[in-house]
Scaffold this active site. Sequence first.
Site, PDB file in Angstrom:
ATOM      1  N   TYR A   1       3.128   5.140  -5.819  1.00  0.00           N
ATOM      2  CA  TYR A   1       3.659   4.094  -4.921  1.00  0.00           C
ATOM      3  C   TYR A   1       4.954   4.567  -4.250  1.00  0.00           C
ATOM      4  O   TYR A   1       5.101   4.487  -3.029  1.00  0.00           O
ATOM      5  CB  TYR A   1       3.901   2.819  -5.737  1.00  0.00           C
ATOM      6  CG  TYR A   1       4.366   1.629  -4.936  1.00  0.00           C
ATOM      7  CD1 TYR A   1       3.451   0.823  -4.259  1.00  0.00           C
ATOM      8  CD2 TYR A   1       5.716   1.290  -4.859  1.00  0.00           C
ATOM      9  CE1 TYR A   1       3.872  -0.285  -3.532  1.00  0.00           C
ATOM     10  CE2 TYR A   1       6.144   0.186  -4.133  1.00  0.00           C
ATOM     11  CZ  TYR A   1       5.222  -0.602  -3.479  1.00  0.00           C
ATOM     12  OH  TYR A   1       5.640  -1.704  -2.765  1.00  0.00           O
TER      13      TYR A   1
ATOM     14  N   SER B   1       9.420  -0.413   1.360  1.00  0.00           N
ATOM     15  CA  SER B   1       9.885  -0.920   0.054  1.00  0.00           C
ATOM     16  C   SER B   1      11.229  -0.285  -0.254  1.00  0.00           C
ATOM     17  O   SER B   1      11.531   0.812   0.248  1.00  0.00           O
ATOM     18  CB  SER B   1       8.882  -0.533  -1.032  1.00  0.00           C
ATOM     19  OG  SER B   1       9.454  -0.672  -2.317  1.00  0.00           O
TER      20      SER B   1
END
Length: 266
Positions: free
Chosen positions: A164, A151
């Site tokens: 995350y 990501s």
Amino acid sequence: MANQTQKTIIVTGASSGIGQGIAIAFGRQGANVVVNYHGDEEGAQSTLDQLIAAGGQGFIHQADVSKEEEVKALFARTKQKYQTLDVLINNAGIQKDSSFANMSLDEWNKVISTNLTGHFLCAREAIQEFEYKNASGAKGVAIGNIIFISSVHDLIPWAGHVNYASSKGGLLMLMKSLALEVAPKKIRVNAISPGAIATDINEEVWSDEESRKKLIELIPYQRIGEPEDVAKVAVWLAGEDSDYITGTTIYVDGGMTLYPGFVDNG
Ligand code: NDP
């Protein structure tokens, strides 16, 4: 683009979103695609139907990537059916968002165990298979490829999402250190870090007009990405045309990592 015909690929978390897009894209290349899912069997079956219609073959397999025995069973079944493995797409991932002070240990553990430990467990199985292949004296192009779907939050800090962002930051060093360790064995390891891609994981953002507008402000290229944007890069990065690339992250983000706030002179 080098053809993926006869290649065998495992895509984790392929029942929706980016994983589904990648599985179908490999199907178009005529590959054997193992469609891993966790809870959404219907989604996985739909992925399989679409990749078969596109020219590939494969099967669906339920496994929680954070559970060692389930991961072993996924790889064992793949080997039993297709004899070996050529590409692992480590894609499965979740979010459990919370302010830091209120983040429960469970929210922390779930995200780390899926997004980071799960990727470790799958990568280890793949590496064992690739090393086994390498023992027979592989020459020429890579004998195995791992791609981590990470990501932009492996670089961009994200308030309210510390679990995350930590999992994705961890993936960056997992990917690079592993790439270094196995490069002499002709195994390639890379990452793709998407920006904002419209999938289930962020539906509340792109489906709401106001939040969609705010999101676009973070994307210099001025559009939200589609799973296909990531899938095309994955096929190329797993193929022979990119054979000299290892230990690299490709940001598929419409410029999100370019400090968008500076687009009009800061
Ligand atoms: P989705 O929610 O659409 O897909 C997530 C996939 O992961 C599903 O197939 C889900 O399976 C699977 N999954 C979740 N937990 C597990 C588990 N324990 N074991 C096996 N599979 C599991 O999200 P995306 O497609 O958007 O996300 C895919 C990856 O891309 C993630 O790693 C995410 O972090 C990353 N990413 C996404 C971005 C985006 O904007 N969409 C941006 C940057 C990165 P099931 O539904 O069957 O339970």
